[in-house]
Every structure is written in structure tokens, then in C-alpha cells.
Scaffold this active site. Structure first.
Site, PDB file in Angstrom:
ATOM      1  N   ASP A   1      -6.506  13.126 -29.296  1.00 28.74           N
ATOM      2  CA  ASP A   1      -5.441  12.498 -28.506  1.00 28.74           C
ATOM      3  C   ASP A   1      -5.272  11.010 -28.861  1.00 28.74           C
ATOM      4  O   ASP A   1      -6.256  10.377 -29.212  1.00 28.74           O
ATOM      5  CB  ASP A   1      -5.734  12.649 -26.998  1.00 28.74           C
ATOM      6  CG  ASP A   1      -7.069  12.048 -26.561  1.00 28.74           C
ATOM      7  OD1 ASP A   1      -8.075  12.253 -27.259  1.00 28.74           O
ATOM      8  OD2 ASP A   1      -7.100  11.367 -25.531  1.00 28.74           O
TER       9      ASP A   1
ATOM     10  N   GLU B   1      -4.073   7.295 -19.712  1.00 32.08           N
ATOM     11  CA  GLU B   1      -3.894   8.730 -19.934  1.00 32.08           C
ATOM     12  C   GLU B   1      -2.416   9.072 -19.751  1.00 32.08           C
ATOM     13  O   GLU B   1      -1.822   8.760 -18.712  1.00 32.08           O
ATOM     14  CB  GLU B   1      -4.712   9.545 -18.914  1.00 32.08           C
ATOM     15  CG  GLU B   1      -6.205   9.489 -19.112  1.00 32.08           C
ATOM     16  CD  GLU B   1      -6.711  10.497 -20.165  1.00 32.08           C
ATOM     17  OE1 GLU B   1      -5.889  11.253 -20.740  1.00 32.08           O
ATOM     18  OE2 GLU B   1      -7.942  10.496 -20.400  1.00 32.08           O
TER      19      GLU B   1
ATOM     20  N   HIS C   1      -7.386   7.404 -28.880  1.00 31.62           N
ATOM     21  CA  HIS C   1      -8.730   7.973 -28.751  1.00 31.62           C
ATOM     22  C   HIS C   1      -9.145   8.612 -30.079  1.00 31.62           C
ATOM     23  O   HIS C   1     -10.315   8.593 -30.465  1.00 31.62           O
ATOM     24  CB  HIS C   1      -8.728   9.022 -27.621  1.00 31.62           C
ATOM     25  CG  HIS C   1     -10.066   9.273 -27.007  1.00 31.62           C
ATOM     26  ND1 HIS C   1     -10.271  10.241 -26.056  1.00 31.62           N
ATOM     27  CD2 HIS C   1     -11.270   8.695 -27.217  1.00 31.62           C
ATOM     28  CE1 HIS C   1     -11.556  10.233 -25.708  1.00 31.62           C
ATOM     29  NE2 HIS C   1     -12.179   9.309 -26.404  1.00 31.62           N
TER      30      HIS C   1
HETATM   31 ZN   LIG Z   1      -8.875  10.846 -24.738  1.00 30.47          ZN
END
Ligand SMILES: [Zn+2]
Length: 273
Positions: A182, A101, A172
Site C-alpha cells: 500500500d 490511511e 508504506h
Molecule cells: Zn500500510
């Protein structure tokens, strides 16, 4: 960077900060690296959420905008970052991937006072690119990724791909198109992927500026000039998107110590080399 016992060890020889997330299960053998943005306010708020069992979500690593990295799940354990997803014949990529992330507010909203995060905080226009997502939808604003964050991500990705013999680096938005946006258009996936995987067919077409060239936050003269411009004659670029005669570009040369600058330039003043 190296991996010892499925933990990331920094260049200074000490493990990166580990904040164990309860949101994990099963032992896995990672085959892919999946990149995300947090769509959150800060790295620490995202880490707090992803280590809270109510989130029912996690990732192996969170990288802040300053490059600070925190590990939440060991790389041989299943983190819950991908959800319903599909790639290369696999279903449910949590079972075969490492999830990273990146702290980034993601898709932005245009309000009367300019671009804002989805929770209403104004965003400096120098940190906004306007682009249509490759999976469709209207053109909108996206928060850029900082050079420090991308540099750290690239170093970590090289380390993980080599250590685990990963097959690919994907977004993603590649494995859950339509459902997820994203890491989105502001993320220089083609370059990161070719730097990390080094595939012949992913070698980027290089362009150069044929004039001293203003670089702007969006596709038109009405958009602000970015502070690191104008680009010197002969600056090497990769084209990562287009809108009319405008080209969304990633600067391949290092400018002001930063090798991950992106913005918009007029397409008449760049040439393929
Ligand atoms: Zn994601």
C-alpha cells in the site's frame, strides 16, 4: 486546513472528527508523511478496528472515499502504522512520521464473476486498474482512489508538510517493500508528491493526446472503456505505468469536475510536450 495543538482543523474552522485510538505511545517530532490503504470494507469499519486495542495498530488520520476525515491520534504522538520499516537512514518510521490511511480495498482478486475484493465483494470494473506493483509480483487488479479522497489527501498533506516542515511523502510500500503493497499502483504518488513537496526533480513529464482517445480499465482493447472517456484531443496526461504499447495514465486536466482520473490508453496516440 490548519493544525492547532496537533489536531487537524477543517476549512470550516472546526476540528475534524476525533476518535481517540488507544494504540499510541511516546511523543514524536514528525519528519515524514506515510500513505497507506486500509484494505478494509469501509472507512467506519477501519476506524472501528484501528481504535480497538486488540488491533495493536492505528494511524493519525483515516480518509474515506468521500473525503470525510477522522483523526485517531494527535500528530505529536506515535501512531502504530508503519511496523518494521526503513527510510532515509531511519529505522521504524512510527517514531518520525504521520500515517494516513485511505479507505480502499487495495489489491483485488480475479474471480469467475470479475474483479472482487479479497473478501469476495464484486468491484465495478470502472473502479479497477490492472498493474504490476513497482516492487514486483504479477499484474493484478487494484481499486482506484476517488477524486474527492485524493483532493482531500492533497490538501491535508500540504497543510501537514508546511506545519511540521516534513521532508517527504512516502508510501508504506516504499518503507517496507516486499512486506507491504500500500498505497500501490492506483495511487498517483509522483503527482501528489510533486504537488506537496514541489521538488524540481519531481516535475512530471507531460504528455497530450493526439487523437480523441478511448480510456480503458486495463492494457488492451478487451478491457472496458471508462465512462468519463473518450479523452478530448490535447488532454494533458502523466504516464504512471506501461504494459506493451499501453500506457497507464493519470489525467492532469479536470474532466467532469474530477482532476484525478486514471486509466489505460494506447501509447501511439499520446506525445510528450
Ligand atoms: Zn500500510
Amino acid at each position: 486546513m490548519r493544525v492547532v495543538n496537533h489536531r487537524l482543523i477543517g476549512d470550516n474552522g472546526t476540528p475534524v472528527e476525533f476518535r481517540r485510538s488507544p494504540n499510541q505511545s511516546d511523543t514524536i517530532k514528525p519528519e515524514f508523511l506515510v500513505i497507506h490503504y486500509t484494505a478494509g470494507r469501509s472507512a467506519s469499519s477501519s476506524i472501528n478496528w484501528l481504535t480497538n486495542k486488540d488491533a495493536r495498530a492505528s494511524a493519525h488520520l483515516v480518509i474515506g472515499q468521500d473525503g470525510a476525515t477522522t483523526q485517531l491520534v494527535a500528530f505529536n504522538r506515535k501512531a502504530w502504522h508503519a511496523g518494521s520499516s526503513r527510510w532515509a537512514g531511519r529505522e521504524g518510521l512510527n517514531s518520525c512520521s504521520i500515517g494516513i490511511e485511505l479507505d480502499n480495498p487495495g489489491r483485488l482478486e480475479r474471480r469467475v464473476n470479475g474483479w472482487c475484493s479479497t473478501w469476495g465483494d464484486p468491484v465495478d470494473p470502472a473502479n479497477v486498474i490492472e498493474a504490476r506493483h513497482k516492487n514486483g509480483g504479477a499484474e493484478c487488479g487494484w481499486h482506484t482512489y476517488s477524486g474527492a479522497q485524493l483532493e482531500t489527501l492533497q490538501n491535508i498533506a500540504v497543510c501537514l508538510v508546511n506545519h511540521y516542515d516534513l521532508l517527504d511523502v512516502i508510501g508504506h510500500d516504499d518503507i517496507a517493500p516486499g512486506r507491504k503493497s500500500d498505497p500501490g499502483p492506483a495511487f498517483p504518488m509522483a503527482r501528489i508528491r510533486s504537488a506537496v513537496i514541489g521538488r524540481e526533480q519531481e516535475v512530471v513529464e507531460v504528455f497530450v493526446t493526439v487523437a480523441v482517445l478511448n480510456i480503458r480499465s486495463g492494457p488492451g482493447v478487451e478491457y472496458e472503456k471508462l465512462a468519463f472517456g473518450p479523452l478530448p484531443l490535447g488532454t494533458r496526461l502523466e504516464v504512471i505505468g506501461e504494459s506493451g504499447v499501453w500506457r497507464h495514465i493519470d489525467v492532469l486536466d479536470v474532466l467532469d469536475g474530477d482532476s484525478h482520473r486514471t486509466g489505460w490508453v494506447h501509447g501511439h496516440y499520446i506525445e510528450s510536450v
